[in-house]
Scaffold this motif. Structure first.
Motif, mmCIF file in Angstrom:
data_model
loop_
_atom_site.group_PDB
_atom_site.id
_atom_site.type_symbol
_atom_site.label_atom_id
_atom_site.label_comp_id
_atom_site.label_asym_id
_atom_site.label_seq_id
_atom_site.Cartn_x
_atom_site.Cartn_y
_atom_site.Cartn_z
ATOM 1 N N SER A 1 18.934 -7.132 -11.528
ATOM 2 C CA SER A 1 18.384 -7.236 -12.880
ATOM 3 C C SER A 1 18.689 -5.965 -13.657
ATOM 4 C CB SER A 1 16.877 -7.490 -12.833
ATOM 5 O OG SER A 1 16.219 -6.377 -12.282
ATOM 6 N N ASN A 2 18.459 -6.004 -14.956
ATOM 7 C CA ASN A 2 18.712 -4.830 -15.792
ATOM 8 C C ASN A 2 17.681 -3.737 -15.586
ATOM 9 O OD1 ASN A 2 20.911 -6.112 -16.861
ATOM 10 N ND2 ASN A 2 19.856 -6.802 -18.685
ATOM 11 N N GLY A 3 16.521 -4.100 -15.091
ATOM 12 C CA GLY A 3 15.494 -3.100 -14.873
ATOM 13 C C GLY A 3 14.208 -3.685 -14.370
ATOM 14 N N THR A 4 13.352 -2.812 -13.904
ATOM 15 C CA THR A 4 12.057 -3.198 -13.344
ATOM 16 C C THR A 4 10.960 -2.468 -14.093
ATOM 17 O OG1 THR A 4 13.032 -3.529 -11.165
ATOM 18 C CG2 THR A 4 10.659 -3.184 -11.233
ATOM 19 N N ILE A 5 9.901 -3.197 -14.383
ATOM 20 C CA ILE A 5 8.713 -2.602 -14.981
ATOM 21 C C ILE A 5 7.594 -2.713 -13.958
ATOM 22 C CG2 ILE A 5 7.007 -2.768 -16.823
ATOM 23 C CD1 ILE A 5 9.223 -4.056 -18.548
ATOM 24 N N LEU A 6 7.032 -1.590 -13.570
ATOM 25 C CA LEU A 6 5.910 -1.593 -12.632
ATOM 26 C C LEU A 6 4.632 -1.895 -13.400
ATOM 27 C CD1 LEU A 6 6.568 1.551 -10.401
ATOM 28 C CD2 LEU A 6 7.017 -0.842 -9.865
ATOM 29 N N VAL A 7 3.784 -2.712 -12.823
ATOM 30 C CA VAL A 7 2.477 -2.977 -13.400
ATOM 31 C C VAL A 7 1.466 -2.275 -12.507
ATOM 32 C CG1 VAL A 7 0.785 -4.728 -14.057
ATOM 33 C CG2 VAL A 7 3.237 -5.190 -14.328
ATOM 34 N N LEU A 8 0.743 -1.345 -13.097
ATOM 35 C CA LEU A 8 -0.222 -0.531 -12.370
ATOM 36 C C LEU A 8 -1.621 -0.835 -12.877
ATOM 37 C CD1 LEU A 8 1.775 2.798 -12.771
ATOM 38 C CD2 LEU A 8 1.901 1.192 -10.860
ATOM 39 N N ARG A 9 -2.595 -0.736 -12.009
ATOM 40 C CA ARG A 9 -3.978 -0.975 -12.409
ATOM 41 C C ARG A 9 -4.714 0.348 -12.511
ATOM 42 N NH1 ARG A 9 -8.354 -4.890 -9.458
ATOM 43 N NH2 ARG A 9 -9.929 -4.771 -11.084
ATOM 44 N N SER A 10 -5.207 0.636 -13.682
ATOM 45 C CA SER A 10 -5.900 1.892 -13.934
ATOM 46 C C SER A 10 -7.072 2.075 -12.976
ATOM 47 C CB SER A 10 -6.404 1.914 -15.377
ATOM 48 O OG SER A 10 -7.122 3.086 -15.635
ATOM 49 N N GLY A 11 -7.127 3.228 -12.369
ATOM 50 C CA GLY A 11 -8.229 3.550 -11.472
ATOM 51 C C GLY A 11 -8.102 2.919 -10.100
ATOM 52 N N ARG A 12 -7.105 2.090 -9.874
ATOM 53 C CA ARG A 12 -6.941 1.402 -8.589
ATOM 54 C C ARG A 12 -5.603 1.717 -7.919
ATOM 55 N NH1 ARG A 12 -11.396 -1.766 -6.838
ATOM 56 N NH2 ARG A 12 -9.881 -3.006 -5.759
ATOM 57 N N THR A 13 -4.527 1.735 -8.703
ATOM 58 C CA THR A 13 -3.223 2.032 -8.127
ATOM 59 C C THR A 13 -3.132 3.536 -7.899
ATOM 60 O OG1 THR A 13 -2.227 0.198 -9.349
ATOM 61 C CG2 THR A 13 -0.727 1.824 -8.411
ATOM 62 N N ARG A 14 -2.932 3.911 -6.677
ATOM 63 C CA ARG A 14 -2.851 5.333 -6.330
ATOM 64 C C ARG A 14 -1.486 5.889 -6.710
ATOM 65 N NH1 ARG A 14 -7.843 6.584 -5.906
ATOM 66 N NH2 ARG A 14 -8.988 5.444 -4.362
ATOM 67 N N ARG A 15 -1.479 7.141 -7.054
ATOM 68 C CA ARG A 15 -0.238 7.811 -7.432
ATOM 69 C C ARG A 15 0.803 7.686 -6.316
ATOM 70 N NH1 ARG A 15 -0.470 13.538 -10.197
ATOM 71 N NH2 ARG A 15 -1.698 12.191 -11.524
ATOM 72 N N GLY A 16 0.375 7.807 -5.063
ATOM 73 C CA GLY A 16 1.299 7.702 -3.929
ATOM 74 C C GLY A 16 1.954 6.329 -3.843
ATOM 75 N N ALA A 17 1.190 5.273 -4.140
ATOM 76 C CA ALA A 17 1.745 3.913 -4.113
ATOM 77 C C ALA A 17 2.779 3.740 -5.215
ATOM 78 C CB ALA A 17 0.633 2.884 -4.263
ATOM 79 N N ALA A 18 2.497 4.269 -6.395
ATOM 80 C CA ALA A 18 3.453 4.187 -7.502
ATOM 81 C C ALA A 18 4.713 4.985 -7.170
ATOM 82 C CB ALA A 18 2.819 4.710 -8.792
ATOM 83 N N GLU A 19 4.548 6.119 -6.541
ATOM 84 C CA GLU A 19 5.701 6.937 -6.148
ATOM 85 C C GLU A 19 6.538 6.231 -5.076
ATOM 86 O OE1 GLU A 19 8.412 10.034 -6.081
ATOM 87 O OE2 GLU A 19 6.923 9.477 -7.566
ATOM 88 N N ARG A 20 5.879 5.582 -4.115
ATOM 89 C CA ARG A 20 6.624 4.815 -3.095
ATOM 90 C C ARG A 20 7.408 3.679 -3.735
ATOM 91 N NH1 ARG A 20 1.984 5.766 -0.402
ATOM 92 N NH2 ARG A 20 1.121 3.691 -0.752
ATOM 93 N N ALA A 21 6.802 3.014 -4.704
ATOM 94 C CA ALA A 21 7.498 1.932 -5.409
ATOM 95 C C ALA A 21 8.729 2.481 -6.118
ATOM 96 C CB ALA A 21 6.556 1.264 -6.405
ATOM 97 N N ARG A 22 8.589 3.631 -6.769
ATOM 98 C CA ARG A 22 9.724 4.254 -7.456
ATOM 99 C C ARG A 22 10.836 4.577 -6.469
ATOM 100 N NH1 ARG A 22 12.103 8.792 -8.186
ATOM 101 N NH2 ARG A 22 10.632 10.011 -6.980
ATOM 102 N N LYS A 23 10.465 5.121 -5.312
ATOM 103 C CA LYS A 23 11.463 5.472 -4.296
ATOM 104 C C LYS A 23 12.131 4.224 -3.718
ATOM 105 C CE LYS A 23 9.600 9.943 -2.999
ATOM 106 N NZ LYS A 23 8.889 10.726 -1.986
ATOM 107 N N GLN A 24 11.362 3.147 -3.533
ATOM 108 C CA GLN A 24 11.953 1.900 -3.035
ATOM 109 C C GLN A 24 12.972 1.357 -4.040
ATOM 110 O OE1 GLN A 24 8.303 -0.359 -2.080
ATOM 111 N NE2 GLN A 24 9.289 -0.718 -0.106
ATOM 112 N N LEU A 25 12.632 1.391 -5.310
ATOM 113 C CA LEU A 25 13.574 0.954 -6.340
ATOM 114 C C LEU A 25 14.833 1.803 -6.321
ATOM 115 C CD1 LEU A 25 11.168 0.254 -9.304
ATOM 116 C CD2 LEU A 25 12.618 -1.409 -8.142
#
Length: 139
Positions: A67-91
């Motif tokens: 695809s042309n790109g991915t948009i992560l959907v994060l939940r305020s106060g629930r999605t941990r910074r580490g999980a978002a960082e792992r998602a970025r690294k997986q991408l």
């Protein structure tokens, strides 16, 4: 349904996934899926794939890669910074392009003292105005 003469949704097409499949990674990684994605890209101005969370399932790799790109959907106060960082690294590992993120479930009251306090003021004023309007409308 849209009002009579409202043609804003005439060009919206939705394709639902259907039932469960025993091996989603195999299906999403197939040549048939790659061809489907190429055809959709050629036919439509924008194609959006709603998929399972990136950090938890490797099934998304073909979607992210083709695809042309991915948009992560994060939940305020629930999605941990580490999980978002792992998602970025997986991408990054599958050569996917991270376009940005959407943060949902933001509660303005939790942002006091942060640089987002403008939104808290906006939210409070909005509620005050429309709360008063609603009261006036009921009278």
């Amino acid at each position: 349904p849209p009002a009579e003469g409202d043609d804003r949704l005439d060009n919206l097409h939705i394709l639902c996934a259907g039932g469960k499949t025993p091996n989603p990674a195999e299906l999403l990684g197939s040549e048939a899926m790659a061809q489907f994605m190429r055809d959709a890209h050629d036919r439509y101005d924008a194609v959006i794939y709603d998929s399972c969370p990136v950090p938890f399932v490797a099934d998304n790799a073909p979607l992210c890669t083709n695809s042309n790109g991915t948009i992560l959907v994060l939940r305020s106060g629930r999605t941990r910074r580490g999980a978002a960082e792992r998602a970025r690294k997986q991408l990054q590992a599958v050569k996917g392009t991270l376009i940005g993120a959407v943060v949902n479930d933001v509660r303005p009251k939790t942002l006091k003292g942060h640089r987002y306090s403008y939104y808290d003021n906006y939210y409070s004023n909005y509620n005050r105005y429309y709360g008063e309007q609603e009261t006036l409308d009921k009278s």
